[in-house]
Design an enzyme around this catalytic site. Structure first.
Site, PDB file in Angstrom:
ATOM      1  N   LYS A  34       0.840  -1.204   0.000  1.00  0.00           N
ATOM      2  CA  LYS A  34       0.000   0.000   0.000  1.00  0.00           C
ATOM      3  C   LYS A  34       0.875   1.255   0.000  1.00  0.00           C
ATOM      4  O   LYS A  34       2.087   1.163   0.273  1.00  0.00           O
ATOM      5  CB  LYS A  34      -0.901  -0.012   1.233  1.00  0.00           C
ATOM      6  N   TYR A 254      16.391  29.961   8.305  1.00  0.00           N
ATOM      7  CA  TYR A 254      15.262  30.764   8.788  1.00  0.00           C
ATOM      8  C   TYR A 254      15.258  30.874  10.308  1.00  0.00           C
ATOM      9  O   TYR A 254      15.447  29.875  11.008  1.00  0.00           O
ATOM     10  CB  TYR A 254      13.936  30.131   8.355  1.00  0.00           C
TER      11      TYR A 254
HETATM   12  C1  LIG Z   1      -0.214  -1.714   6.839  1.00  0.00           C
HETATM   13  C2  LIG Z   1      -0.806  -2.961   7.332  1.00  0.00           C
HETATM   14  C3  LIG Z   1       0.007  -4.073   7.583  1.00  0.00           C
HETATM   15  C4  LIG Z   1       1.517  -4.030   7.522  1.00  0.00           C
HETATM   16  O1  LIG Z   1       2.006  -3.446   8.704  1.00  0.00           O
HETATM   17  P1  LIG Z   1       3.572  -3.291   8.985  1.00  0.00           P
HETATM   18  O2  LIG Z   1       3.646  -2.766  10.363  1.00  0.00           O
HETATM   19  O3  LIG Z   1       4.080  -2.318   7.975  1.00  0.00           O
HETATM   20  O4  LIG Z   1       4.171  -4.643   8.812  1.00  0.00           O
HETATM   21  C5  LIG Z   1      -0.631  -5.241   7.942  1.00  0.00           C
HETATM   22  N1  LIG Z   1      -1.982  -5.304   8.085  1.00  0.00           N
HETATM   23  C6  LIG Z   1      -2.778  -4.237   7.880  1.00  0.00           C
HETATM   24  C7  LIG Z   1      -4.247  -4.368   8.060  1.00  0.00           C
HETATM   25  C8  LIG Z   1      -2.216  -3.035   7.506  1.00  0.00           C
HETATM   26  O5  LIG Z   1      -3.013  -1.972   7.314  1.00  0.00           O
END
Ligand SMILES: *Cc1c(COP(=O)(O)O)cnc(C)c1O
Length: 356
Positions: A34, A254
């Site tokens: 994702k 800044y």
């Molecule tokens: C993002 C996600 C994962 C992966 O989590 P990590 O901590 O990056 O391994 C697994 N399950 C769900 C439902 C997620 O949203």
């Protein structure tokens, strides 16, 4: 070639995947890609991970991108669908939605699917985010079974809330309630994300869902990926755009928050918050130049940041600066910016050229 670069190390990606496999040899792997594979490039990562049993994404657009890139494995849409149109679209793309609310059940019962649809059923075991309550699962499964053979239940899925803290008392409780659900309903299960895989052996069920560990970053706050025998996949770099000798008492960036304590060399690195480098990185955040750790000084700007070159005094215009990755754990930079590696990776912007 753009100045700001995120290089992606394919061999590190393969290495990390093997490490994950060896931790859970009996589980199928849903590789979480994702958010553009945590900033690493969705299609690129999916093509490298040929041994993944499936891919997890969080929007329909990413399902389409994977199918357009000829990815044939299962693709799970973690958020499911919200409208009948989205459902039909997922069905056409042969994607697997996660069902987590009643609205989705209603849409499913009223739709005419062209081909059978596989679904995961999400249960809320303490995250309070997506999913049915454990007490609702029987009814949900019954409703879905009534839609058979057009709808096929792959199993139950749940997500940990606190598994990144190894002392968390809620994690054993969450594991127990999930285990009970699997036993009651005789279904395959999927619980572990990266922290589960590396910290909670009892959470490895039929499918694991590694995300951050694939990219070589630790899910735990107190260690780095290297401590878990993972290798960083992304190295973010740029170069020195200017080098100055500033006099004692000169102020930098800044607000003039940094004042030179002596005559000293100061470098300008061509990267800033417009590229996804965190504006909140504290002074002293390390930046690697000539293999030496140099300290960030003054406020991070949109296109540039300033660095104390006293530890790399021979550095010149055009020399490379590494912001994180190979030789400089992103976990350390995240700490300095009061965030987590996940966020830094996802925020790398379009201006950065990402390549192998
Ligand atoms: C993002 C996600 C994962 C992966 O989590 P990590 O901590 O990056 O391994 C697994 N399950 C769900 C439902 C997620 O949203």
């Amino acid at each position: 070639m753009r100045v700001r670069q995120a290089t992606i190390d394919r061999s590190a990606l393969e290495h990390n995947f093997k490490q994950i496999q060896s931790r859970a040899p009996r589980s199928a792997i849903l590789a979480m890609v994702k958010s553009n594979a945590y900033g690493h490039g969705l299609e690129r990562v999916a093509k490298v991970l040929t041994e993944a049993d499936g891919f997890g994404v969080a929007c329909v657009d990413e399902v389409e991108r994977l199918r357009n890139a000829d990815i044939r494995q299962t693709i799970v849409l973690m958020t499911g669908f919200h409208t009948p149109e989205e459902l039909l679209c997922l069905n056409q793309l042969e994607a697997t939605p996660v069902i987590h609310n009643e609205l989705q059940l209603n849409i499913l019962s009223e739709s005419n699917l062209s081909t059978p649809l596989s679904v995961w059923v999400k249960v809320d075991i303490g995250m309070g985010r997506l999913g049915f309550q454990p007490t609702e699962v029987s009814i949900v499964l019954e409703r879905l079974r009534n839609l058979s053979p057009q709808v096929k239940i792959l199993g139950l899925m749940a997500h940990f809330s606190s598994a990144d803290s190894l002392a968390s008392p809620s994690t054993p409780q969450q594991m127990t309630s999930f285990q009970q659900l699997l036993q009651t309903h005789h279904l395959p299960g999927s619980l572990a994300h990266s922290a589960g895989i590396f910290g909670w052996q009892a959470s490895l069920h039929d499918w694991i869902r590694p995300g951050i560990a694939i990219y070589g970053v630790s899910p735990f706050p107190d260690c780095t990926g290297l401590d878990l025998n993972l290798r960083p996949v992304m190295t973010l770099k740029s170069r020195l755009l200017a080098v100055h000798q500033l006099a004692k008492g000169s102020s930098v960036s800044y607000g003039g928050l940094f004042v030179c304590p002596e005559n000293m060399p100061v470098g300008v690195v061509e990267i800033g918050y417009g590229d996804g480098y965190p504006r909140h990185a504290a002074m002293g955040t390390p930046i690697l130049i000539h293999g030496q750790r140099c300290a960030l000084i003054g406020r991070v700007c949109m296109d540039m940041l300033l660095v104390d070159l006293r530890s790399a005094p021979s550095a010149q215009i055009g020399d490379e600066a590494i912001l994180w990755g190979e030789g400089l754990p992103i976990e350390e930079i995240a700490k300095c910016a009061d965030t987590i590696g996940y966020e830094l990776l996802c925020h790398v912007s379009q201006r950065v050229s990402t390549h192998e």
